[in-house]
Design a protein around this motif. Structure first.
Motif, PDB file in Angstrom:
ATOM      1  N   ARG A  62       0.841  -1.217   0.000  1.00 49.35           N
ATOM      2  CA  ARG A  62       0.000   0.000   0.000  1.00 49.35           C
ATOM      3  C   ARG A  62       0.869   1.257   0.000  1.00 49.35           C
ATOM      4  O   ARG A  62       0.556   2.230  -0.675  1.00 49.35           O
ATOM      5  CB  ARG A  62      -0.940  -0.004   1.199  1.00 49.35           C
ATOM      6  CG  ARG A  62      -2.153  -0.887   1.042  1.00 49.35           C
ATOM      7  CD  ARG A  62      -3.175  -0.660   2.145  1.00 49.35           C
ATOM      8  NE  ARG A  62      -2.649  -0.869   3.486  1.00 49.35           N
ATOM      9  CZ  ARG A  62      -2.600  -2.040   4.119  1.00 49.35           C
ATOM     10  NH1 ARG A  62      -3.052  -3.130   3.516  1.00 49.35           N
ATOM     11  NH2 ARG A  62      -2.122  -2.128   5.329  1.00 49.35           N
ATOM     12  N   GLU A  63       1.951   1.229   0.766  1.00 50.93           N
ATOM     13  CA  GLU A  63       2.796   2.419   0.878  1.00 50.93           C
ATOM     14  C   GLU A  63       3.555   2.714  -0.409  1.00 50.93           C
ATOM     15  O   GLU A  63       3.835   3.869  -0.708  1.00 50.93           O
ATOM     16  CB  GLU A  63       3.773   2.283   2.051  1.00 50.93           C
ATOM     17  CG  GLU A  63       4.545   3.544   2.351  1.00 50.93           C
ATOM     18  CD  GLU A  63       3.658   4.745   2.638  1.00 50.93           C
ATOM     19  OE1 GLU A  63       3.988   5.848   2.147  1.00 50.93           O
ATOM     20  OE2 GLU A  63       2.640   4.607   3.339  1.00 50.93           O
ATOM     21  N   THR A  64       3.881   1.693  -1.190  1.00 51.74           N
ATOM     22  CA  THR A  64       4.597   1.956  -2.451  1.00 51.74           C
ATOM     23  C   THR A  64       3.753   2.814  -3.392  1.00 51.74           C
ATOM     24  O   THR A  64       4.300   3.616  -4.144  1.00 51.74           O
ATOM     25  CB  THR A  64       5.003   0.655  -3.177  1.00 51.74           C
ATOM     26  OG1 THR A  64       3.842  -0.101  -3.480  1.00 51.74           O
ATOM     27  CG2 THR A  64       5.984  -0.150  -2.364  1.00 51.74           C
ATOM     28  N   ALA A  65       2.430   2.672  -3.332  1.00 53.23           N
ATOM     29  CA  ALA A  65       1.557   3.495  -4.187  1.00 53.23           C
ATOM     30  C   ALA A  65       1.716   4.972  -3.861  1.00 53.23           C
ATOM     31  O   ALA A  65       1.718   5.813  -4.771  1.00 53.23           O
ATOM     32  CB  ALA A  65       0.099   3.059  -4.021  1.00 53.23           C
ATOM     33  N   ASN A  66       1.896   5.308  -2.582  1.00 55.38           N
ATOM     34  CA  ASN A  66       2.078   6.710  -2.188  1.00 55.38           C
ATOM     35  C   ASN A  66       3.513   7.174  -2.401  1.00 55.38           C
ATOM     36  O   ASN A  66       3.759   8.225  -2.986  1.00 55.38           O
ATOM     37  CB  ASN A  66       1.711   6.903  -0.712  1.00 55.38           C
ATOM     38  CG  ASN A  66       0.269   6.642  -0.434  1.00 55.38           C
ATOM     39  OD1 ASN A  66      -0.602   6.894  -1.267  1.00 55.38           O
ATOM     40  ND2 ASN A  66      -0.018   6.117   0.743  1.00 55.38           N
ATOM     41  N   THR A  67       4.440   6.396  -1.913  1.00 56.21           N
ATOM     42  CA  THR A  67       5.848   6.799  -1.933  1.00 56.21           C
ATOM     43  C   THR A  67       6.403   6.899  -3.350  1.00 56.21           C
ATOM     44  O   THR A  67       7.205   7.779  -3.639  1.00 56.21           O
ATOM     45  CB  THR A  67       6.677   5.807  -1.093  1.00 56.21           C
ATOM     46  OG1 THR A  67       6.188   5.825   0.243  1.00 56.21           O
ATOM     47  CG2 THR A  67       8.150   6.169  -1.104  1.00 56.21           C
ATOM     48  N   PHE A  68       5.985   6.011  -4.228  1.00 51.28           N
ATOM     49  CA  PHE A  68       6.530   5.989  -5.580  1.00 51.28           C
ATOM     50  C   PHE A  68       5.529   6.496  -6.621  1.00 51.28           C
ATOM     51  O   PHE A  68       5.686   6.213  -7.805  1.00 51.28           O
ATOM     52  CB  PHE A  68       7.023   4.583  -5.931  1.00 51.28           C
ATOM     53  CG  PHE A  68       8.207   4.170  -5.099  1.00 51.28           C
ATOM     54  CD1 PHE A  68       9.492   4.549  -5.462  1.00 51.28           C
ATOM     55  CD2 PHE A  68       8.044   3.433  -3.935  1.00 51.28           C
ATOM     56  CE1 PHE A  68      10.580   4.199  -4.694  1.00 51.28           C
ATOM     57  CE2 PHE A  68       9.126   3.074  -3.155  1.00 51.28           C
ATOM     58  CZ  PHE A  68      10.400   3.452  -3.533  1.00 51.28           C
TER      59      PHE A  68
END
Length: 167
Positions: A62-68
């Protein structure tokens, strides 16, 4: 009167070429866009971490969608974020100094892993190891029945965020 000093354009072009050569030789990937980003928790599963590995994988994904966000390109290298270790404090208090005036580091939770950047031919372009710590109290009240899951998910999210900053 003739001078042998290089022009500003020549100097700028030279510095630009030097920067490109430097990036190519050091493997620098700052601001790189990736064709795919995957999360690997297989080592955690081998170590018997079990359900925590699933929580880490879901939170990290889930965090990769925001961070990247905005850093995807079909021509970019692949990024694998691999988690290799998890250590949870048995106590969620502290957050300061102990009676001897020493840091309460034993009350931190730790997650360990690496970012692996893989080129189009399967070659490893760069490996970026990372150890991340958060206070065990960062997820809130210790008596919350969901506290440990929140602690583990928070570690995974922060790990991905720091990988994003470093790349």
């Amino acid at each position: 009167m003739s001078t042998n000093h290089p022009s500003r354009r020549t100097l700028l072009a030279g510095f630009g070429a030097l920067a490109l050569v430097s990036c190519a030789t050091t493997g620098e990937t700052s601001g790189t866009s990736f064709s795919s980003i995957s999360i690997d928790v297989s080592i955690l599963r081998q170590k018997g971490v079990g359900p925590w590995a699933d929580i880490i994988a879901a939170a990290a994904q889930r965090e990769t969608a925001n961070t990247f966000a905005g850093r995807r390109s079909p021509r970019g290298p692949k990024l694998v974020i691999r988690f290799t270790g998890l250590q949870m404090s048995s106590y969620t208090g502290g957050g300061g100094m102990n009676a001897l005036g020493e840091s309460d580091d034993q009350y931190n939770d730790y997650i360990e892993g690496e970012a692996v950047i893989i080129g189009s031919r399967g070659e490893i372009l760069r490996t970026l190891p990372q150890l991340h710590a958060l206070p065990s109290s960062a997820a809130g009240a210790w008596y919350d029945p969901d506290n440990e899951r929140l602690r583990v998910a928070g570690l995974a999210r922060n790990f991905v965020q720091w990988i994003g900053r470093r790349l």
